[in-house]
Enzyme design. Structure first.
Site, PDB file in Angstrom:
ATOM      1  N   ILE A  53      24.011  20.382 -24.829  1.00 31.82           N
ATOM      2  CA  ILE A  53      24.145  21.787 -25.306  1.00 31.82           C
ATOM      3  C   ILE A  53      24.973  21.691 -26.628  1.00 31.82           C
ATOM      4  O   ILE A  53      24.600  22.742 -27.566  1.00 31.82           O
ATOM      5  CB  ILE A  53      24.663  22.729 -24.211  1.00 31.82           C
ATOM      6  CG1 ILE A  53      23.715  22.837 -23.238  1.00 31.82           C
ATOM      7  CG2 ILE A  53      25.109  24.020 -24.689  1.00 31.82           C
ATOM      8  CD1 ILE A  53      22.347  23.680 -23.729  1.00 31.82           C
ATOM      9  N   THR A  76      26.591  21.102 -16.525  1.00 31.93           N
ATOM     10  CA  THR A  76      28.044  21.200 -16.095  1.00 31.93           C
ATOM     11  C   THR A  76      28.533  22.427 -16.500  1.00 31.93           C
ATOM     12  O   THR A  76      27.880  23.205 -17.434  1.00 31.93           O
ATOM     13  CB  THR A  76      28.739  19.925 -16.686  1.00 31.93           C
ATOM     14  OG1 THR A  76      28.384  20.052 -18.185  1.00 31.93           O
ATOM     15  CG2 THR A  76      28.083  18.656 -16.273  1.00 31.93           C
ATOM     16  N   GLU A  82      29.358  26.270 -23.596  1.00 32.70           N
ATOM     17  CA  GLU A  82      29.128  26.112 -25.077  1.00 32.70           C
ATOM     18  C   GLU A  82      27.895  26.792 -25.637  1.00 32.70           C
ATOM     19  O   GLU A  82      27.741  26.733 -26.951  1.00 32.70           O
ATOM     20  CB  GLU A  82      29.195  24.382 -25.393  1.00 32.70           C
ATOM     21  CG  GLU A  82      30.624  23.783 -25.109  1.00 32.70           C
ATOM     22  CD  GLU A  82      30.731  22.445 -25.452  1.00 32.70           C
ATOM     23  OE1 GLU A  82      29.707  21.813 -26.316  1.00 32.70           O
ATOM     24  OE2 GLU A  82      31.482  21.604 -25.155  1.00 32.70           O
ATOM     25  N   GLY A 228      23.796  11.829 -17.008  1.00 35.89           N
ATOM     26  CA  GLY A 228      24.223  11.496 -15.691  1.00 35.89           C
ATOM     27  C   GLY A 228      24.955  12.570 -15.016  1.00 35.89           C
ATOM     28  O   GLY A 228      24.858  13.646 -15.182  1.00 35.89           O
ATOM     29  N   HIS A 233      23.062  13.871 -10.065  1.00 35.82           N
ATOM     30  CA  HIS A 233      23.046  13.761  -8.575  1.00 35.82           C
ATOM     31  C   HIS A 233      22.760  14.970  -7.963  1.00 35.82           C
ATOM     32  O   HIS A 233      21.980  14.861  -6.771  1.00 35.82           O
ATOM     33  CB  HIS A 233      24.188  13.214  -8.167  1.00 35.82           C
ATOM     34  CG  HIS A 233      24.507  13.030  -6.610  1.00 35.82           C
ATOM     35  ND1 HIS A 233      24.862  13.630  -5.884  1.00 35.82           N
ATOM     36  CD2 HIS A 233      23.845  11.807  -6.147  1.00 35.82           C
ATOM     37  CE1 HIS A 233      24.860  13.045  -4.597  1.00 35.82           C
ATOM     38  NE2 HIS A 233      24.186  12.062  -4.606  1.00 35.82           N
ATOM     39  N   THR A 253      21.938   6.411 -21.244  1.00 36.84           N
ATOM     40  CA  THR A 253      22.259   5.049 -21.833  1.00 36.84           C
ATOM     41  C   THR A 253      23.035   4.443 -20.747  1.00 36.84           C
ATOM     42  O   THR A 253      23.597   3.289 -21.117  1.00 36.84           O
ATOM     43  CB  THR A 253      22.919   5.140 -23.157  1.00 36.84           C
ATOM     44  OG1 THR A 253      24.075   5.985 -22.873  1.00 36.84           O
ATOM     45  CG2 THR A 253      22.107   5.824 -24.206  1.00 36.84           C
ATOM     46  N   LYS A 274      15.421  10.186  -2.453  1.00 36.70           N
ATOM     47  CA  LYS A 274      15.791  11.067  -3.388  1.00 36.70           C
ATOM     48  C   LYS A 274      14.508  11.152  -4.301  1.00 36.70           C
ATOM     49  O   LYS A 274      13.982  12.089  -4.954  1.00 36.70           O
ATOM     50  CB  LYS A 274      16.693  10.965  -4.199  1.00 36.70           C
ATOM     51  CG  LYS A 274      18.161  11.183  -3.341  1.00 36.70           C
ATOM     52  CD  LYS A 274      19.389  10.545  -4.385  1.00 36.70           C
ATOM     53  CE  LYS A 274      20.647  10.623  -3.469  1.00 36.70           C
ATOM     54  NZ  LYS A 274      21.720  10.186  -4.216  1.00 36.70           N
ATOM     55  N   ALA A 288      19.648  10.650 -25.735  1.00 36.62           N
ATOM     56  CA  ALA A 288      18.504  11.667 -25.252  1.00 36.62           C
ATOM     57  C   ALA A 288      18.486  12.838 -26.462  1.00 36.62           C
ATOM     58  O   ALA A 288      17.428  13.634 -26.819  1.00 36.62           O
ATOM     59  CB  ALA A 288      19.034  12.560 -24.163  1.00 36.62           C
TER      60      ALA A 288
END
Length: 314
Positions: A53, A76, A82, A228, A233, A253, A274, A288
């Site tokens: 972001i 997050t 942000e 990540g 998760h 990465t 999962k 990314a």
């Protein structure tokens, strides 16, 4: 083709498979939670870390939210705050090598090669405090049970800015989950607010129940995870409730030698249930900020007319 270009090509195909399945007509099941009025053949989860972001990938994520192309988002605290801060004040281009001591003395915070002035956080606090005041009042007078996702929905409404990812998530009722919402400037403002007006509660248990209900009621699920940590998760673990996602793309990465979940390849997620054992997940080992806009251009953008058909006929 070769190396990570091969993986990118496979990721494009995997996302197109998600989209194809998402467009399949299905009937809503009684008691299932839909993220909007139309049931999906595939529920697409998008997860991303805050740095995406902070940088220009925000515009690609906003494009997906604006056109209602994903069904659930997980990020997050930084990935939330942000976006709003960028609506209120600018972020500047700097350099990875700028000395931290000099930046600190000038009131500048470095995010990679981007610079965020301290003043931006003051503007954000000034915008947020009256909203928290109103939320506390609604909790006390109307019995409103706030959760992180409900708060993000409210903030998306309050920002009322088409440049915001969460404005469009609010408009399309796309749930945005952030289980670590206090881990950032938002948490700082919560602390300052609560020291003067204690009592505001955010219920993370209600949110995990809501997320898992969406996952459990989905016909098929697809995971697109950038980076990540918690977003990766949180989405993958929710999909373990249904014996795994049908489609999965990771872009990061991270490496697996240290045992971190961030660096784990999709096959590790298969071992936890999962990702389904018959799935064909893809991990692209790449930045990314380079790869995701290309992925969106070769997938969602090419199917925009089909994906927004309902919106045009409303």
């Amino acid at each position: 083709m070769g190396f990570q270009a091969t993986n990118l090509g496979m990721a494009i195909q995997e996302v197109n498979n998600m989209i194809e399945q998402r467009l399949m007509p299905v009937e809503a099941e009684e008691g299932s939670e839909q993220t909007d009025s139309r049931p999906r053949g595939c529920t697409i989860f998008l997860g991303y870390t805050s740095n995406l972001i902070s940088c220009g990938v925000r515009e690609s994520i906003r494009y997906l939210a604006e056109h209602n192309m994903v069904d659930v988002m997980v990020t997050t605290a930084g990935g939330i705050e942000e976006d709003f801060i960028k609506c209120l004040a600018p972020t500047y281009l700097g350099d990875f090598a700028l000395p931290g001591k000099d930046l600190h003395q000038k009131g500048l915070n470095r995010i990679g090669n981007l610079l965020m002035p301290n003043d931006n956080y003051a503007v954000f606090e000034e915008w947020l405090l009256p909203i928290l005041d109103q939320m506390l009042q609604e909790q006390n007078t109307k019995g409103t049970r706030w959760t992180p996702s409900k708060m993000i929905h409210r903030l998306g409404k309050e920002i009322n800015n088409e440049n915001s990812v969460y404005y469009w998530a609010y408009k399309h009722n796309i749930p945005v989950f952030s289980p670590a919402l206090t881990d950032g400037a938002l948490g700082d403002v919560f602390y300052l607010f609560s020291s003067k007006k204690p009592g505001l509660v955010l219920d993370i248990v209600e949110d995990i129940c809501r997320l898992n209900d969406i996952t459990m009621s989905a016909r098929n699920t697809g995971m697109i995870i950038l980076g990540g940590g918690v977003p990766k998760h949180h989405i993958a673990n929710s999909n373990s409730m249904r014996n795994g996602a049908n489609y999965s793309v990771y872009i990061n990465t991270g490496q697996e030698f240290d045992g971190s979940d961030s660096g784990a390849r999709p096959d590790e997620a298969v071992s936890w249930g999962k990702i389904r054992t018959d799935a064909k997940p893809v991990k692209v080992f790449a930045d990314a900020s380079l790869v995701f806009p290309l992925l969106v251009a070769e997938t969602f953008a090419l199917r925009v007319d089909e994906l927004t058909a309902d919106k045009k006929t409303d």
